[in-house]
Scaffold this active site. Structure first.
Site, short mmCIF file in Angstrom:
data_model
loop_
_atom_site.label_atom_id
_atom_site.label_comp_id
_atom_site.label_asym_id
_atom_site.label_seq_id
_atom_site.Cartn_x
_atom_site.Cartn_y
_atom_site.Cartn_z
N ASP A 30 5.40 25.75 -11.93
CA ASP A 30 6.80 25.50 -12.25
C ASP A 30 6.87 24.19 -12.99
OD1 ASP A 30 9.54 26.92 -10.94
OD2 ASP A 30 9.82 24.95 -11.89
N PHE A 152 12.93 44.23 -7.85
CA PHE A 152 14.12 44.80 -7.20
C PHE A 152 14.42 44.15 -5.85
CE2 PHE A 152 12.25 48.14 -9.89
CZ PHE A 152 13.34 48.43 -10.71
N ASN A 210 20.92 47.77 -11.51
CA ASN A 210 21.82 46.71 -11.06
C ASN A 210 23.27 46.98 -11.46
OD1 ASN A 210 20.04 45.23 -9.65
ND2 ASN A 210 20.15 43.38 -10.89
N PHE A 251 25.76 49.56 0.05
CA PHE A 251 26.65 48.99 -0.98
C PHE A 251 28.05 49.59 -0.89
CE2 PHE A 251 22.66 47.48 -2.25
CZ PHE A 251 22.88 46.35 -3.00
N CYS A 262 22.31 37.75 -9.85
CA CYS A 262 21.89 38.95 -10.60
C CYS A 262 23.04 39.83 -11.09
CB CYS A 262 20.94 39.78 -9.76
SG CYS A 262 19.35 38.96 -9.54
#
Ligand code: NAD
Length: 439
Positions: A30, A152, A210, A251, A262
């Site tokens: 990073d 995912f 998504n 959901f 996201c």
């Protein structure tokens, strides 16, 4: 296998820990030095259920390493995973690919032997072609393939999802790259469908998934509005819908609108991509607008309960965009708080995990309490914005004693309405007939 991971955030870190746990040697890179220093010192830089112990063990074993030096992660690697951010472009709202292209360009010079460069970041269709071209131009003799490997995982369940994925999608037309990737994912082969498709299809699968989930959330939220007016209970409606295997029960929790790092950005990027190729997807466009309006309406609901109260004190339970994570990026809670600021009220918030991340966004515009009851003390209204399980177990009798006024706006449907009403609370929730008034 030797794996390099570029980007050590919410995707790169749990993925690195998971791959090390499977026995691979993983070097995470990073560019934020403080992050790498903290990780090397054994300190996690984000909260994820189940991550801490596995991280510590793999760090100790030497299978998991952290560096700011790209060469260390890339040279000799069999697979280099790109897991850098692809945030929305501030003007066009399409995916901003500057970080992914910068990372691809930085790694190109360090490739040795045959390497698979696998893009875990969510990127628009055709980005793999661009990465390939960029690396090829910079290092014409390098032996590599660029593969799409969409991620995912759900924040809050990242470790669980790493070890129990619904599917693994690999996008590549190179048999050599597919062989390497299948070796990497061999431990999953018995229990998980590994779907090999073209690179462009793989890139599209991530956005299509998504955007679909975001639309599902928005659908149940609009259904909740309907239920409130029509005298139905959205929780019962969701239960009945979810029992249909064609629909599924996930959901379907009505709430205050989707957020996180996201869904908001991926719906916008998908809408932009579709417009760009001349095939606009109106369902997604409508979802984006509707979701934004929903959060404004939720803030209006809070203000409506306070309209005769100058200098009200608002207690907020929950700042993270969902439970199980400290991530506040695009959190609906933060959006709603921003709508409430400057309305001549004091806001005192509590979140079990996200106080530090929220403070980085909101600073001292609000006050932060040490626990949920301290936040509610002397409050005129309590607003529940994140579904942390401990909020469902709140001691309502105690709350009734410590709050100045007995008003609760439960935007996550966590409390038992009957209990709140019995204690004299004015209680509002989502998708259940009308405002329920206490005595
Ligand atoms: P993040 O912001 O948490 O982490 C990205 C990291 O990459 C940062 O630490 C940043 O410093 C580092 N970075 C950027 N450029 C770099 C470079 N050139 N060299 C080294 N490090 C660099 O982002 P995230 O949430 O982990 O998301 C990463 C990608 O994965 C995004 O495309 C996102 O859409 C996608 N994704 C995220 C999730 C999620 O739940 N967060 C789930 C699926 C997919």
């Amino acid at each position: 296998m030797k794996i390099g991971i570029i980007g050590t955030g919410y995707v790169g870190l749990p993925t690195g820990v998971g791959l090390a746990e499977l026995g691979n040697t993983v070097i995470c890179v990073d560019k934020i030095k403080e992050k790498i220093d903290a990780l090397n010192a054994g300190k996690l830089t984000l909260y994820e259920d189940g991550l801490e112990e596995m991280f510590a063990e793999n760090l100790k074993s030497g299978r998991l390493k952290f560096t700011t030096d790209m060469r260390q992660a890339v040279a000799d690697a069999d697979v280099v995973l790109l897991a850098v951010g692809t945030p929305p472009h501030p003007i066009t709202q399409e995916a901003d690919l500057q970080y992914i292209y910068a990372a691809a360009s930085e790694l190109a010079d360090y490739l040795t032997g045959y390497t698979v460069i696998a893009t875990k970041s969510t990127v628009p269709v055709g980005t793999g072609d661009q990465i390939e071209q960029l690396v090829r131009q910079q290092n014409p003799t390098a032996q590599f393939d660029v593969v799409s490997l969409p991620e995912f995982l759900r924040e809050g369940f990242a470790i669980h999802d790493f070890f129990h994925p619904d599917r693994i999608v690999i996008g590549s037309n190179s048999s050599q790259a597919l062989e390497v990737m299948q070796k990497l994912y061999q431990p999953f082969a018995d229990k998980t469908k590994i779907l090999c498709v073209s690179r462009r299809s793989s890139e599209a699968i991530k956005y299509a998934s998504n955007a679909f989930l975001a639309m599902k959330i928005h659908y149940i939220n609009e259904m909740a509005d309907f239920c409130e007016k029509a005298g139905a209970d959205v929780r019962e409606v969701a239960l009945g819908m979810g029992l249909d295997s064609r629909i599924g029960n996930r959901f379907l929790n009505a709430g205050l609108g989707f957020g996180g790092s996201c869904f908001p950005k991926d719906t916008m990027a998908m809408a932009h991509m579709a417009r760009a190729v001349g095939a606009p997807i109106e369902l997604i466009e409508t979802t984006i607008i509707g979701n934004k309006k929903r959060k404004q309406r939720m803030a209006e609901r809070v203000l409506a309960t306070l309209k005769d109260m100058p200098h009200a004190r608002i207690a907020i339970w929950g700042l993270a965009f969902k439970n199980g994570t400290d991530d506040c990026r695009q959190s609906p809670a933060i959006d709603i708080i921003n709508e409430l600021l400057d309305k001549k009220s004091d806001i005192v918030a509590y979140d079990p995990k996200a106080m530090t991340t929220a403070r980085k966004i909101l600073g001292d515009k609000i006050a932060y309490a040490d626990d949920m009851y301290a936040a509610a003390k002397n409050a005129d209204v309590l607003v529940i914005l994140t579904e942390w399980p401990q909020f469902a177990d709140a001691d309502l009798t105690h709350l009734a004693k410590i709050m100045r006024r007995q008003k609760i706006l439960d935007f996550r449907n966590m409390l038992k309405a009957e209990d709140a009403l019995k204690l004299g609370f004015e209680y509002q929730c989502i998708g259940r007939s009308i405002t329920l008034q206490g005595e």
